[in-house]
Design a protein around this motif. Sequence first.
Motif, PDB file in Angstrom:
ATOM      1  N   SER A 115       0.827  -1.206   0.000  1.00  0.00           N
ATOM      2  CA  SER A 115       0.000   0.000   0.000  1.00  0.00           C
ATOM      3  C   SER A 115       0.859   1.252   0.000  1.00  0.00           C
ATOM      4  O   SER A 115       2.051   1.211   0.283  1.00  0.00           O
ATOM      5  N   ILE A 116       0.204   2.377  -0.287  1.00  0.00           N
ATOM      6  CA  ILE A 116       0.857   3.681  -0.261  1.00  0.00           C
ATOM      7  C   ILE A 116      -0.103   4.658   0.418  1.00  0.00           C
ATOM      8  O   ILE A 116      -1.310   4.646   0.140  1.00  0.00           O
ATOM      9  N   ALA A 117       0.430   5.466   1.323  1.00  0.00           N
ATOM     10  CA  ALA A 117      -0.395   6.440   2.039  1.00  0.00           C
ATOM     11  C   ALA A 117       0.094   7.843   1.730  1.00  0.00           C
ATOM     12  O   ALA A 117       1.273   8.070   1.458  1.00  0.00           O
ATOM     13  N   THR A 118      -0.831   8.790   1.802  1.00  0.00           N
ATOM     14  CA  THR A 118      -0.558  10.199   1.554  1.00  0.00           C
ATOM     15  C   THR A 118      -1.212  11.025   2.657  1.00  0.00           C
ATOM     16  O   THR A 118      -2.043  10.524   3.404  1.00  0.00           O
ATOM     17  N   PRO A 119      -0.860  12.314   2.752  1.00  0.00           N
ATOM     18  CA  PRO A 119      -1.463  13.163   3.783  1.00  0.00           C
ATOM     19  C   PRO A 119      -2.955  13.399   3.592  1.00  0.00           C
ATOM     20  O   PRO A 119      -3.660  13.700   4.541  1.00  0.00           O
ATOM     21  N   SER A 120      -3.451  13.272   2.383  1.00  0.00           N
ATOM     22  CA  SER A 120      -4.855  13.570   2.111  1.00  0.00           C
ATOM     23  C   SER A 120      -5.442  12.506   1.194  1.00  0.00           C
ATOM     24  O   SER A 120      -4.746  11.960   0.332  1.00  0.00           O
ATOM     25  N   GLU A 121      -6.742  12.254   1.379  1.00  0.00           N
ATOM     26  CA  GLU A 121      -7.420  11.297   0.500  1.00  0.00           C
ATOM     27  C   GLU A 121      -7.521  11.849  -0.924  1.00  0.00           C
ATOM     28  O   GLU A 121      -7.412  11.122  -1.896  1.00  0.00           O
ATOM     29  N   GLU A 122      -7.731  13.146  -1.029  1.00  0.00           N
ATOM     30  CA  GLU A 122      -7.822  13.796  -2.333  1.00  0.00           C
ATOM     31  C   GLU A 122      -6.423  14.182  -2.801  1.00  0.00           C
ATOM     32  O   GLU A 122      -5.736  14.986  -2.159  1.00  0.00           O
ATOM     33  N   LEU A 123      -6.001  13.616  -3.915  1.00  0.00           N
ATOM     34  CA  LEU A 123      -4.672  13.910  -4.436  1.00  0.00           C
ATOM     35  C   LEU A 123      -4.742  14.997  -5.504  1.00  0.00           C
ATOM     36  O   LEU A 123      -5.568  14.925  -6.411  1.00  0.00           O
ATOM     37  N   THR A 124      -3.868  15.981  -5.380  1.00  0.00           N
ATOM     38  CA  THR A 124      -3.742  16.977  -6.442  1.00  0.00           C
ATOM     39  C   THR A 124      -3.081  16.293  -7.639  1.00  0.00           C
ATOM     40  O   THR A 124      -2.446  15.250  -7.494  1.00  0.00           O
ATOM     41  N   PRO A 125      -3.204  16.863  -8.822  1.00  0.00           N
ATOM     42  CA  PRO A 125      -2.520  16.284  -9.986  1.00  0.00           C
ATOM     43  C   PRO A 125      -1.006  16.138  -9.756  1.00  0.00           C
ATOM     44  O   PRO A 125      -0.419  15.139 -10.186  1.00  0.00           O
ATOM     45  N   ASP A 126      -0.393  17.110  -9.064  1.00  0.00           N
ATOM     46  CA  ASP A 126       1.044  17.006  -8.790  1.00  0.00           C
ATOM     47  C   ASP A 126       1.346  15.825  -7.875  1.00  0.00           C
ATOM     48  O   ASP A 126       2.331  15.115  -8.068  1.00  0.00           O
ATOM     49  N   TYR A 127       0.499  15.617  -6.865  1.00  0.00           N
ATOM     50  CA  TYR A 127       0.681  14.475  -5.958  1.00  0.00           C
ATOM     51  C   TYR A 127       0.479  13.163  -6.712  1.00  0.00           C
ATOM     52  O   TYR A 127       1.206  12.191  -6.513  1.00  0.00           O
ATOM     53  N   GLU A 128      -0.516  13.122  -7.593  1.00  0.00           N
ATOM     54  CA  GLU A 128      -0.757  11.910  -8.380  1.00  0.00           C
ATOM     55  C   GLU A 128       0.451  11.577  -9.244  1.00  0.00           C
ATOM     56  O   GLU A 128       0.849  10.410  -9.341  1.00  0.00           O
ATOM     57  N   GLN A 129       1.053  12.594  -9.871  1.00  0.00           N
ATOM     58  CA  GLN A 129       2.242  12.365 -10.696  1.00  0.00           C
ATOM     59  C   GLN A 129       3.411  11.876  -9.852  1.00  0.00           C
ATOM     60  O   GLN A 129       4.129  10.960 -10.251  1.00  0.00           O
ATOM     61  N   ALA A 130       3.595  12.488  -8.689  1.00  0.00           N
ATOM     62  CA  ALA A 130       4.683  12.076  -7.801  1.00  0.00           C
ATOM     63  C   ALA A 130       4.453  10.654  -7.303  1.00  0.00           C
ATOM     64  O   ALA A 130       5.399   9.855  -7.217  1.00  0.00           O
ATOM     65  N   GLN A 131       3.208  10.312  -6.973  1.00  0.00           N
ATOM     66  CA  GLN A 131       2.896   8.955  -6.531  1.00  0.00           C
ATOM     67  C   GLN A 131       3.194   7.948  -7.639  1.00  0.00           C
ATOM     68  O   GLN A 131       3.802   6.906  -7.405  1.00  0.00           O
ATOM     69  N   LYS A 132       2.772   8.255  -8.851  1.00  0.00           N
ATOM     70  CA  LYS A 132       3.037   7.357  -9.981  1.00  0.00           C
ATOM     71  C   LYS A 132       4.541   7.210 -10.192  1.00  0.00           C
ATOM     72  O   LYS A 132       5.039   6.098 -10.413  1.00  0.00           O
ATOM     73  N   ALA A 133       5.272   8.311 -10.103  1.00  0.00           N
ATOM     74  CA  ALA A 133       6.723   8.254 -10.274  1.00  0.00           C
ATOM     75  C   ALA A 133       7.371   7.385  -9.196  1.00  0.00           C
ATOM     76  O   ALA A 133       8.298   6.619  -9.483  1.00  0.00           O
ATOM     77  N   LEU A 134       6.881   7.491  -7.968  1.00  0.00           N
ATOM     78  CA  LEU A 134       7.418   6.684  -6.873  1.00  0.00           C
ATOM     79  C   LEU A 134       7.162   5.196  -7.114  1.00  0.00           C
ATOM     80  O   LEU A 134       8.080   4.374  -6.988  1.00  0.00           O
ATOM     81  N   ILE A 135       5.947   4.839  -7.476  1.00  0.00           N
ATOM     82  CA  ILE A 135       5.632   3.432  -7.747  1.00  0.00           C
ATOM     83  C   ILE A 135       6.469   2.923  -8.921  1.00  0.00           C
ATOM     84  O   ILE A 135       7.028   1.823  -8.869  1.00  0.00           O
ATOM     85  N   ASP A 136       6.596   3.722  -9.971  1.00  0.00           N
ATOM     86  CA  ASP A 136       7.427   3.323 -11.122  1.00  0.00           C
ATOM     87  C   ASP A 136       8.882   3.141 -10.709  1.00  0.00           C
ATOM     88  O   ASP A 136       9.552   2.205 -11.169  1.00  0.00           O
ATOM     89  N   TYR A 137       9.373   4.032  -9.852  1.00  0.00           N
ATOM     90  CA  TYR A 137      10.751   3.950  -9.356  1.00  0.00           C
ATOM     91  C   TYR A 137      10.962   2.640  -8.590  1.00  0.00           C
ATOM     92  O   TYR A 137      11.955   1.934  -8.806  1.00  0.00           O
ATOM     93  N   ILE A 138      10.024   2.303  -7.730  1.00  0.00           N
ATOM     94  CA  ILE A 138      10.134   1.048  -6.972  1.00  0.00           C
ATOM     95  C   ILE A 138      10.030  -0.140  -7.920  1.00  0.00           C
ATOM     96  O   ILE A 138      10.855  -1.063  -7.877  1.00  0.00           O
ATOM     97  N   GLU A 139       9.028  -0.136  -8.784  1.00  0.00           N
ATOM     98  CA  GLU A 139       8.810  -1.270  -9.691  1.00  0.00           C
ATOM     99  C   GLU A 139       9.984  -1.509 -10.643  1.00  0.00           C
ATOM    100  O   GLU A 139      10.205  -2.642 -11.075  1.00  0.00           O
ATOM    101  N   SER A 140      10.741  -0.476 -10.971  1.00  0.00           N
ATOM    102  CA  SER A 140      11.868  -0.637 -11.904  1.00  0.00           C
ATOM    103  C   SER A 140      13.103  -1.239 -11.239  1.00  0.00           C
ATOM    104  O   SER A 140      14.070  -1.564 -11.918  1.00  0.00           O
ATOM    105  N   ALA A 141      13.076  -1.403  -9.930  1.00  0.00           N
ATOM    106  CA  ALA A 141      14.227  -1.964  -9.207  1.00  0.00           C
ATOM    107  C   ALA A 141      14.222  -3.484  -9.295  1.00  0.00           C
ATOM    108  O   ALA A 141      13.177  -4.121  -9.453  1.00  0.00           O
ATOM    109  N   GLU A 142      15.393  -4.054  -9.168  1.00  0.00           N
ATOM    110  CA  GLU A 142      15.518  -5.499  -8.989  1.00  0.00           C
ATOM    111  C   GLU A 142      15.255  -5.783  -7.519  1.00  0.00           C
ATOM    112  O   GLU A 142      15.744  -5.043  -6.655  1.00  0.00           O
ATOM    113  N   PRO A 143      14.514  -6.832  -7.197  1.00  0.00           N
ATOM    114  CA  PRO A 143      14.301  -7.132  -5.777  1.00  0.00           C
ATOM    115  C   PRO A 143      15.589  -7.671  -5.155  1.00  0.00           C
ATOM    116  O   PRO A 143      16.341  -8.397  -5.808  1.00  0.00           O
TER     117      PRO A 143
END
Length: 153
Positions: free
Chosen positions: A85-113
């Motif tokens: 899971s991923i948590a944020t300060p607010s339930e409603e994400l601004t477009p900038d927060y959504e982009q940052a969240q997507k970038a974070l998930i992509d960053y994690i997913e691109s790693a080798e475990p």
Amino acid sequence: MNKYTFRVSTDEEIKENPVHCGRWVYENASDEKYALFFGKVRNRFGVNDSISTDWEMMYSYPVTVEDDSGNRFFFEIYHGAGGSSIATPSEELTPDYEQAQKALIDYIESAEPVDYVWQGVYEDIPVNITYTVKDRKVRVDSEFPAESEEDYE
């Protein structure tokens, strides 16, 4: 398109920017997917003191994402009752927060475990669970504790 940097949040950032609105990283994922994700999180952010033997509170990583304009976004990557899971300060994400969240998930997913073994308990059932990741291969073992087997026969 923004470029981002990713790091573990400082104690001060955690205190000033509490996160509490979580959402699953995956819908209906398998334990194998959760195990790989945890190995990738460990690759990107190391091992911290939050790792537990409770499947519903397996780990927690406070993460700060900063864009190339200096804007900072605060997240918690964790394994909760619904899995990765991923948590944020607010339930409603601004477009900038959504982009940052997507970038974070992509960053994690691109790693080798990383290789690891995690052993814990999913108390709701209860069942002992072991996640093993070795050379990008996952093994998940589960068994009922001996004292509870008669409850499920």
